[in-house]
Design a protein around this motif. Structure first.
Motif, PDB file in Angstrom:
ATOM      1  N   UNK A   1      37.915  29.419  51.347  1.00  0.00           N
ATOM      2  CA  UNK A   1      36.458  29.868  50.720  1.00  0.00           C
ATOM      3  C   UNK A   1      36.520  31.072  49.704  1.00  0.00           C
ATOM      4  N   UNK A   2      35.485  31.273  49.102  1.00  0.00           N
ATOM      5  CA  UNK A   2      35.463  32.305  48.031  1.00  0.00           C
ATOM      6  C   UNK A   2      35.208  33.540  48.738  1.00  0.00           C
ATOM      7  N   UNK A   3      34.685  33.766  49.985  1.00  0.00           N
ATOM      8  CA  UNK A   3      34.551  34.876  50.578  1.00  0.00           C
ATOM      9  C   UNK A   3      35.898  35.438  51.106  1.00  0.00           C
ATOM     10  N   UNK A   4      36.960  34.676  51.216  1.00  0.00           N
ATOM     11  CA  UNK A   4      38.066  35.026  51.746  1.00  0.00           C
ATOM     12  C   UNK A   4      38.835  36.366  50.944  1.00  0.00           C
ATOM     13  N   UNK A   5      38.763  36.127  49.364  1.00  0.00           N
ATOM     14  CA  UNK A   5      39.082  37.278  48.793  1.00  0.00           C
ATOM     15  C   UNK A   5      38.326  37.544  47.548  1.00  0.00           C
ATOM     16  N   UNK A   6      38.202  38.846  46.970  1.00  0.00           N
ATOM     17  CA  UNK A   6      37.172  38.897  45.807  1.00  0.00           C
ATOM     18  C   UNK A   6      37.684  38.296  44.581  1.00  0.00           C
ATOM     19  N   UNK A   7      38.862  37.914  44.738  1.00  0.00           N
ATOM     20  CA  UNK A   7      39.558  37.455  43.379  1.00  0.00           C
ATOM     21  C   UNK A   7      39.354  35.870  43.286  1.00  0.00           C
ATOM     22  N   UNK A   8      38.884  35.413  44.316  1.00  0.00           N
ATOM     23  CA  UNK A   8      38.358  33.996  44.412  1.00  0.00           C
ATOM     24  C   UNK A   8      36.914  33.787  44.022  1.00  0.00           C
ATOM     25  N   UNK A   9      36.094  34.824  44.096  1.00  0.00           N
ATOM     26  CA  UNK A   9      34.818  34.840  43.745  1.00  0.00           C
ATOM     27  C   UNK A   9      34.622  34.384  42.186  1.00  0.00           C
TER      28      UNK A   9
END
Length: 292
Positions: free
Chosen positions: A61-69
Motif C-alpha cells: 500500500x502507498x502508506x507503507x513508505x513515503x516513496x510509494x506515495x
C-alpha cells in the motif's frame, strides 16, 4: 592561389592535429575498457534489483513508505541531468541536454516548477543560462566517481520528495548500448508507483516470493537504495557512453585529417608545378626578348 609556404604550413598543422586526435583516441579507448567493465558488472545487479523491487512493491500500500506515495497534483519536478565534463565527443552531450531541455520545457508549459540537478560541466554550463532553478551542480565529478556520489545525490532527491519539495523526479543520461549507439534516456525514478506499473507490464506476472522480514521492513531499506542504484547506473552509463562517443569522434577526426592532408598535398604539388611553369615562361620570354 595560396603560396607554397602557406600550403606547407597547413599540411604541417593538419599532421600535428592528427597526432593529437590519435592520442585522444588511445586515451579514450583505455578509459572505455575500465568504464565498460564497471557497467557490465553492475547491470545484472541493477536489473535484478529492479525486478525484485517491482514485485515487492506491487502488493504494498502507498502508506507503507513515503516513496510509494503518488501526489494528487504534481507541482514541482526535479530533473537530474548527467553529462561529461569534457567535450570533443560528438553530439553525445548535445543529445542529453536537448532531451533534458525538452522535458523541462514540457513540464514548465504545464505550469510546474522545474528544479535541475546537474552532474557534469556540460550540463551545468547549459542550464546555468536558463530560467530553471539549479539545486545542485557537480562540474568535475565524472572523471573519477564512485557510489558515494550516487548516494549523496540520491539522498538529496529522496529528501526532496519526502519533504514535498519535489513531486516527481527524472534522471536523464546517456545509455551505453554499444560502441556505435549511446542514445539519451529519460528515466522517471519517483514516484515509485510508475516503476511498479512498468515492471508488472514487463514481467507479465512473475513468480511469487516469500519475503522475510516483513514487506514493510524490506521496503523501508530497499526503496532509498533503489533510487541510489538508478542514479549510479545513470552515472556509469554516461561515463561509458562518453568514452565510446569520444573514440568515434576522434577516429572520424583522424580520418578527416588524412583526407585533408591528401587534398593539401595535391594542392601543394599543383602550386609548385604552377610556380615552376611560371618561372620557365619567364626564362623563355627573357630569351626571346634578347633574341629580338
Amino acid at each position: 592561389m595560396a603560396s607554397l609556404r602557406d600550403v606547407q604550413n597547413q599540411i604541417v598543422g593538419v599532421k600535428k592535429t592528427k597526432q593529437i586526435t590519435k592520442a585522444m583516441n588511445m586515451v579514450a579507448s583505455a578509459k572505455l575498457r575500465n568504464a565498460q567493465d564497471r557497467i557490465e558488472r553492475f547491470r545484472p545487479y541493477a536489473d535484478k534489483f529492479y525486478e525484485m523491487l517491482g514485485d515487492l512493491a506491487a502488493g504494498a500500500d502507498e502508506s507503507v513508505h513515503p516513496l510509494l506515495e503518488v501526489r494528487d497534483e504534481v507541482k514541482t519536478v526535479g530533473i537530474m541531468v548527467t553529462t561529461s565534463d569534457r567535450g570533443l565527443c560528438g553530439a553525445f552531450n548535445i543529445n542529453i541536454i536537448n532531451m533534458a531541455l525538452k522535458l523541462a520545457k514540457k513540464k514548465a508549459s504545464e505550469g510546474k516548477t522545474v528544479k535541475m540537478y546537474c552532474i557534469g560541466k556540460r550540463a551545468y554550463d547549459t542550464f546555468k543560462k536558463t530560467e530553471y532553478e539549479m539545486v545542485r551542480a557537480e562540474t568535475e565529478a565524472m572523471g573519477s566517481f564512485d557510489f558515494t556520489l550516487a548516494a549523496s545525490v540520491g539522498n538529496e532527491l529522496i529528501d526532496g520528495y519526502i519533504s514535498g519539495a519535489l513531486d516527481e523526479v527524472h534522471v536523464v543520461f546517456g545509455e551505453f548500448v554499444s560502441m556505435a549507439k549511446q542514445p539519451a534516456k529519460d528515466l522517471m525514478v519517483l514516484p515509485m508507483a510508475a516503476q511498479e506499473e512498468e515492471t508488472e507490464a514487463a514481467e507479465g506476472g512473475a513468480g511469487d516470493y516469500i519475503y522475510e522480514p516483513s514487506v514493510e521492513g524490506l521496503l523501508a531499506e530497499l526503496l532509498p537504495r533503489f533510487i541510489k542504484v538508478q542514479v549510479y547506473r545513470g552515472l556509469l552509463d554516461t561515463s561509458c557512453s562518453e568514452h565510446a562517443a569520444r573514440m568515434a569522434a576522434m577516429d572520424n577526426a583522424t580520418k578527416a585529417c588524412d583526407e585533408l592532408t591528401d587534398s593539401l598535398t595535391l594542392l601543394f604539388n599543383k602550386t609548385r608545378q604552377a610556380a615552376i611553369t611560371g618561372d620557365l615562361m619567364d626564362i623563355v620570354g627573357g630569351v626571346e626578348a634578347l633574341k629580338g
